[in-house]
Write a protein that holds these residues in place. Structure first.
Motif, PDB file in Angstrom:
ATOM      1  N   ALA A 125      54.484  11.450 -35.427  1.00 43.12           N
ATOM      2  CA  ALA A 125      53.802  10.806 -36.555  1.00 43.12           C
ATOM      3  C   ALA A 125      54.720   9.813 -37.263  1.00 43.12           C
ATOM      4  CB  ALA A 125      53.298  11.862 -37.531  1.00 43.12           C
ATOM      5  N   GLN A 126      55.956  10.227 -37.558  1.00 47.51           N
ATOM      6  CA  GLN A 126      56.867   9.379 -38.325  1.00 47.51           C
ATOM      7  C   GLN A 126      57.348   8.164 -37.530  1.00 47.51           C
ATOM      8  OE1 GLN A 126      57.354   9.706 -41.521  1.00 47.51           O
ATOM      9  NE2 GLN A 126      56.219  11.611 -41.621  1.00 47.51           N
ATOM     10  N   VAL A 127      57.718   8.376 -36.270  1.00 57.40           N
ATOM     11  CA  VAL A 127      58.230   7.264 -35.458  1.00 57.40           C
ATOM     12  C   VAL A 127      57.118   6.260 -35.165  1.00 57.40           C
ATOM     13  CG1 VAL A 127      59.194   6.633 -33.198  1.00 57.40           C
ATOM     14  CG2 VAL A 127      60.163   8.552 -34.475  1.00 57.40           C
ATOM     15  N   LYS A 138      67.480   7.746 -36.280  1.00 62.66           N
ATOM     16  CA  LYS A 138      67.525   8.177 -37.681  1.00 62.66           C
ATOM     17  C   LYS A 138      66.164   8.664 -38.156  1.00 62.66           C
ATOM     18  CE  LYS A 138      71.460   5.499 -39.246  1.00 62.66           C
ATOM     19  NZ  LYS A 138      71.944   4.463 -40.175  1.00 62.66           N
ATOM     20  N   ILE A 139      65.110   7.954 -37.795  1.00 65.12           N
ATOM     21  CA  ILE A 139      63.767   8.372 -38.199  1.00 65.12           C
ATOM     22  C   ILE A 139      63.449   9.741 -37.600  1.00 65.12           C
ATOM     23  CG2 ILE A 139      61.299   7.851 -37.993  1.00 65.12           C
ATOM     24  CD1 ILE A 139      62.166   4.841 -38.034  1.00 65.12           C
ATOM     25  N   ALA A 140      63.766   9.929 -36.322  1.00 67.31           N
ATOM     26  CA  ALA A 140      63.513  11.213 -35.654  1.00 67.31           C
ATOM     27  C   ALA A 140      64.369  12.324 -36.269  1.00 67.31           C
ATOM     28  CB  ALA A 140      63.781  11.098 -34.159  1.00 67.31           C
ATOM     29  N   SER A 141      65.593  12.009 -36.650  1.00 69.46           N
ATOM     30  CA  SER A 141      66.479  12.991 -37.268  1.00 69.46           C
ATOM     31  C   SER A 141      65.922  13.449 -38.613  1.00 69.46           C
ATOM     32  CB  SER A 141      67.874  12.398 -37.446  1.00 69.46           C
ATOM     33  OG  SER A 141      68.721  13.307 -38.098  1.00 69.46           O
ATOM     34  N   ILE A 142      65.487  12.515 -39.424  1.00 68.83           N
ATOM     35  CA  ILE A 142      64.913  12.858 -40.729  1.00 68.83           C
ATOM     36  C   ILE A 142      63.643  13.671 -40.545  1.00 68.83           C
ATOM     37  CG2 ILE A 142      63.819  11.887 -42.792  1.00 68.83           C
ATOM     38  CD1 ILE A 142      65.843   9.502 -42.452  1.00 68.83           C
ATOM     39  N   ALA A 143      62.792  13.255 -39.601  1.00 66.86           N
ATOM     40  CA  ALA A 143      61.546  13.983 -39.334  1.00 66.86           C
ATOM     41  C   ALA A 143      61.830  15.407 -38.878  1.00 66.86           C
ATOM     42  CB  ALA A 143      60.719  13.236 -38.294  1.00 66.86           C
ATOM     43  N   ARG A 165      54.372   5.731 -36.896  1.00 68.98           N
ATOM     44  CA  ARG A 165      53.991   5.061 -38.140  1.00 68.98           C
ATOM     45  C   ARG A 165      55.031   4.021 -38.562  1.00 68.98           C
ATOM     46  NH1 ARG A 165      55.512   4.984 -43.011  1.00 68.98           N
ATOM     47  NH2 ARG A 165      56.956   6.703 -42.795  1.00 68.98           N
ATOM     48  N   ALA A 166      56.302   4.375 -38.471  1.00 67.06           N
ATOM     49  CA  ALA A 166      57.363   3.500 -38.967  1.00 67.06           C
ATOM     50  C   ALA A 166      57.687   2.347 -38.023  1.00 67.06           C
ATOM     51  CB  ALA A 166      58.628   4.322 -39.233  1.00 67.06           C
ATOM     52  N   THR A 167      57.567   2.572 -36.720  1.00 69.53           N
ATOM     53  CA  THR A 167      58.042   1.555 -35.771  1.00 69.53           C
ATOM     54  C   THR A 167      56.954   0.893 -34.953  1.00 69.53           C
ATOM     55  OG1 THR A 167      58.350   3.118 -33.941  1.00 69.53           O
ATOM     56  CG2 THR A 167      60.208   2.839 -35.474  1.00 69.53           C
ATOM     57  N   GLY A 168      55.805   1.528 -34.812  1.00 67.10           N
ATOM     58  CA  GLY A 168      54.767   0.991 -33.944  1.00 67.10           C
ATOM     59  C   GLY A 168      54.989   1.320 -32.476  1.00 67.10           C
ATOM     60  N   LEU A 169      56.086   1.999 -32.158  1.00 65.98           N
ATOM     61  CA  LEU A 169      56.351   2.419 -30.782  1.00 65.98           C
ATOM     62  C   LEU A 169      55.503   3.637 -30.452  1.00 65.98           C
ATOM     63  CD1 LEU A 169      60.249   2.211 -30.804  1.00 65.98           C
ATOM     64  CD2 LEU A 169      58.713   0.714 -29.532  1.00 65.98           C
ATOM     65  N   GLU A 170      55.060   3.732 -29.219  1.00 66.42           N
ATOM     66  CA  GLU A 170      54.342   4.912 -28.755  1.00 66.42           C
ATOM     67  C   GLU A 170      55.365   5.944 -28.298  1.00 66.42           C
ATOM     68  OE1 GLU A 170      51.243   6.341 -25.250  1.00 66.42           O
ATOM     69  OE2 GLU A 170      52.052   4.308 -25.213  1.00 66.42           O
ATOM     70  N   VAL A 171      55.314   7.124 -28.897  1.00 61.12           N
ATOM     71  CA  VAL A 171      56.212   8.209 -28.494  1.00 61.12           C
ATOM     72  C   VAL A 171      55.539   8.949 -27.343  1.00 61.12           C
ATOM     73  CG1 VAL A 171      57.422  10.303 -29.206  1.00 61.12           C
ATOM     74  CG2 VAL A 171      57.115   8.421 -30.829  1.00 61.12           C
ATOM     75  N   ILE A 172      56.149   8.856 -26.162  1.00 57.34           N
ATOM     76  CA  ILE A 172      55.536   9.464 -24.984  1.00 57.34           C
ATOM     77  C   ILE A 172      56.051  10.867 -24.712  1.00 57.34           C
ATOM     78  CG2 ILE A 172      54.949   7.288 -23.879  1.00 57.34           C
ATOM     79  CD1 ILE A 172      57.458   7.644 -22.128  1.00 57.34           C
TER      80      ILE A 172
END
Length: 170
Positions: free
Chosen positions: A133-135, A56-61, A137-144
């Protein structure tokens, strides 16, 4: 001092060797404990995030980026348009996004339709930047990784065709 067993002689390690082994063992333990450290894993507890939250966060972004006309492939868009017409039904807010998530990292795939006149390269780059940036910031996960699949280009005359068909003019 040499000891023997059934397979041959065993040589006892020296004091220096014992120290090296102890240091190596403690370094391995430190690395193992650091692997589980991060914003989601603390001494006070562990936070888990479901895949659909990241979707959902990625979809909104993705939808925030200029030039993105729609998300998902043709089948997903058709299903969502039908779902919108059924009272009480909801379209999937994360349609067009798939996520592979581990304990501390995630990889995201996005499927979009670009509006005609926009640079696919620029839109894709903006989508990657915004999702990361959004994922993070919101989750603390590293987007690789963020993979963008462009399934179609929306042309201005496509809107005219849809309006005429819906109004029964065709």
């Amino acid at each position: 001092m040499v000891q023997r067993d059934s397979q041959g002689p065993i040589i006892k390690p020296t004091g220096e060797e014992l120290e090296r082994q102890a240091k190596a063992a403690s370094a391995n333990e430190a690395q193992a404990s650091e692997k589980l450290r991060g914003p989601l894993h603390t001494d006070l507890g562990k936070t888990t995030i479901e895949d659909r939250v990241v979707q959902k966060i990625a979809s909104i972004a993705t939808r925030e980026v200029s030039g993105v006309y729609a998300m998902g492939n043709a089948a997903r868009r058709t299903f969502n348009s039908l779902a919108e017409r059924i009272p009480g039904a909801q379209a999937n807010a994360a349609g067009g996004v798939s996520v592979e998530k581990g304990e501390q990292q995630t990889a995201i795939d996005v499927s979009i339709v670009v509006s005609y006149g926009f640079s696919i390269v620029e839109v894709s780059s903006e989508i990657r930047s915004n999702i990361i940036a959004q994922v993070e910031r919101a989750t603390g996960l590293e987007v690789i990784e963020v993979n963008v699949e462009v399934t179609d280009v929306h042309l201005p005359e496509d809107d005219d065709d849809d309006t005429e068909t819906r109004d029964g003019l065709k």
